[in-house]
Design a protein around this motif. Structure first.
Motif, PDB file in Angstrom:
ATOM      1  N   THR A  35     -11.494  31.944 -18.740  1.00 23.09           N
ATOM      2  CA  THR A  35     -10.877  31.443 -19.965  1.00 23.09           C
ATOM      3  C   THR A  35     -11.559  30.158 -20.416  1.00 23.09           C
ATOM      4  OG1 THR A  35      -8.741  32.406 -19.380  1.00 23.09           O
ATOM      5  CG2 THR A  35      -8.709  30.587 -20.952  1.00 23.09           C
ATOM      6  N   VAL A  37     -10.576  27.019 -22.812  1.00 22.50           N
ATOM      7  CA  VAL A  37      -9.488  26.384 -23.559  1.00 22.50           C
ATOM      8  C   VAL A  37     -10.082  25.341 -24.501  1.00 22.50           C
ATOM      9  CG1 VAL A  37      -7.328  25.100 -23.435  1.00 22.50           C
ATOM     10  CG2 VAL A  37      -7.891  26.767 -21.648  1.00 22.50           C
ATOM     11  N   VAL A  68      -8.741  30.333 -25.613  1.00 20.22           N
ATOM     12  CA  VAL A  68      -7.402  29.860 -25.944  1.00 20.22           C
ATOM     13  C   VAL A  68      -7.550  28.667 -26.882  1.00 20.22           C
ATOM     14  CG1 VAL A  68      -5.328  28.685 -25.077  1.00 20.22           C
ATOM     15  CG2 VAL A  68      -6.278  30.638 -23.830  1.00 20.22           C
ATOM     16  N   ASN A 120      -3.167  33.872 -27.985  1.00 15.98           N
ATOM     17  CA  ASN A 120      -3.975  32.780 -27.450  1.00 15.98           C
ATOM     18  C   ASN A 120      -4.022  31.567 -28.370  1.00 15.98           C
ATOM     19  OD1 ASN A 120      -4.450  34.486 -25.329  1.00 15.98           O
ATOM     20  ND2 ASN A 120      -6.676  34.321 -25.387  1.00 15.98           N
ATOM     21  N   TRP A 122      -2.033  28.585 -28.907  1.00 18.48           N
ATOM     22  CA  TRP A 122      -0.964  27.842 -28.251  1.00 18.48           C
ATOM     23  C   TRP A 122      -0.616  26.605 -29.069  1.00 18.48           C
ATOM     24  CZ3 TRP A 122      -2.331  27.438 -22.301  1.00 18.48           C
ATOM     25  CH2 TRP A 122      -2.444  28.730 -21.774  1.00 18.48           C
ATOM     26  N   ALA A 140      -3.708  26.538 -16.891  1.00 14.91           N
ATOM     27  CA  ALA A 140      -4.824  27.304 -17.465  1.00 14.91           C
ATOM     28  C   ALA A 140      -6.173  26.753 -17.025  1.00 14.91           C
ATOM     29  CB  ALA A 140      -4.735  27.296 -18.985  1.00 14.91           C
TER      30      ALA A 140
END
Length: 268
Positions: A35, A37, A68, A120, A122, A140
């Motif tokens: 992932t 972020v 994300v 995704n 947020w 995360a």
């Protein structure tokens, strides 16, 4: 530690330089199957970054499926004995901005199967306990890159008001008058100070400093000249100008265009 500004010719150049860093990070994370972020502000300052990132997504066929997008904040209103987020369809909603100007833009440039899932996107919840968003971000793996911007009149970062303590986490805050006046320029649909939101839910100063692997501050326009001078002189966090948290962040970059750097250049 003082962060030396990288002075580029135009706001678009600033956006392109920031976008290259983001695109490189997304590509590395995709290759590693992990992932990525991305901490994102709304407003005018990051628009060029998102536009240039969309161009790179198309050119490189970047896989965004593990990205994300973690928004910094949202405007809220009082509701009974608590707060609720404003309607995401309002022009000044940060969540609405994220849907339109980040996910919408990037997903339009991505190929099918490489797009950011709607889940995704947020954002902090004003009804959640203080710090809950921070815990989700930590779980995360932290924020790979946090894109930052600074308020022109009071140096707010996200919606952290003047005087925000260095150890603050995600929480609901009252908005200062200078921040609210800045919003009148950012959102023309807000016709008067009375219509500008009075509260917001925002990541904290500690959220930015402790949960980011790297940060990129983008500052453009001649109206941000005092901002550039203030940030360039800071060697530690100064609560009366919250964006100075840049000086305490890991792997920090400070990208400015020539018009914003004018005062800095004349004092050298």
């Amino acid at each position: 530690m003082r962060i030396a500004p990288e002075i580029l010719d135009t706001a678009d150049d600033v956006g392109r330089e920031a976008a290259v860093q983001l695109a490189d990070g997304i590509a590395r994370a995709a290759a590693e199957g992990r992932t990525f972020v991305l901490g994102c502000p709304s407003g005018r300052s990051p628009i060029a970054t998102y536009a240039n990132l969309a161009t790179l997504v198309a050119e490189r066929d970047l896989d965004l499926s593990r990205v994300v997008v973690a928004l910094m904040d949202e405007y809220v209103e009082e509701a009974g004995d608590g707060y609720r987020a404003i309607d995401a369809d309002l022009p000044h909603s940060c969540v609405g901005f994220g849907r339109r100007e980040i996910l919408g833009l990037l997903n339009a440039a991505a190929t099918p199967g490489h797009r950011i899932p709607e889940a995704n996107l947020w954002h902090p919840d004003p009804a959640a306990p203080a710090g809950e968003y921070d815990r989700a971000l930590a779980e995360a793996g932290g924020i790979d890159v946090f894109l930052l911007a600074s308020g022109a009149s009071d140096g707010h970062v996200a919606l952290n008001p003047v005087g925000a303590a260095a150890d603050t986490v995600t929480r609901v805050v009252p908005l200062g008058e200078d921040t609210r006046r800045d919003n009148l320029g950012t959102f023309p649909t807000l016709r008067s100070l009375d219509e500008a939101p009075r509260f917001g839910v925002t990541v904290g100063i500690a959220t930015i400093r402790e949960l980011s692997r790297s940060v990129v501050m983008v500052v453009t326009g001649e109206h941000k000249q005092d901002t550039v001078r203030r940030l360039a002189a800071a060697d530690s966090y100064e609560p009366d100008w919250p964006a100075t948290i840049l000086s305490e962040c890991s792997d920090a970059r400070f990208l400015v265009d020539r018009s914003a750097a004018e005062l800095l250049q004349t004092t050298r």
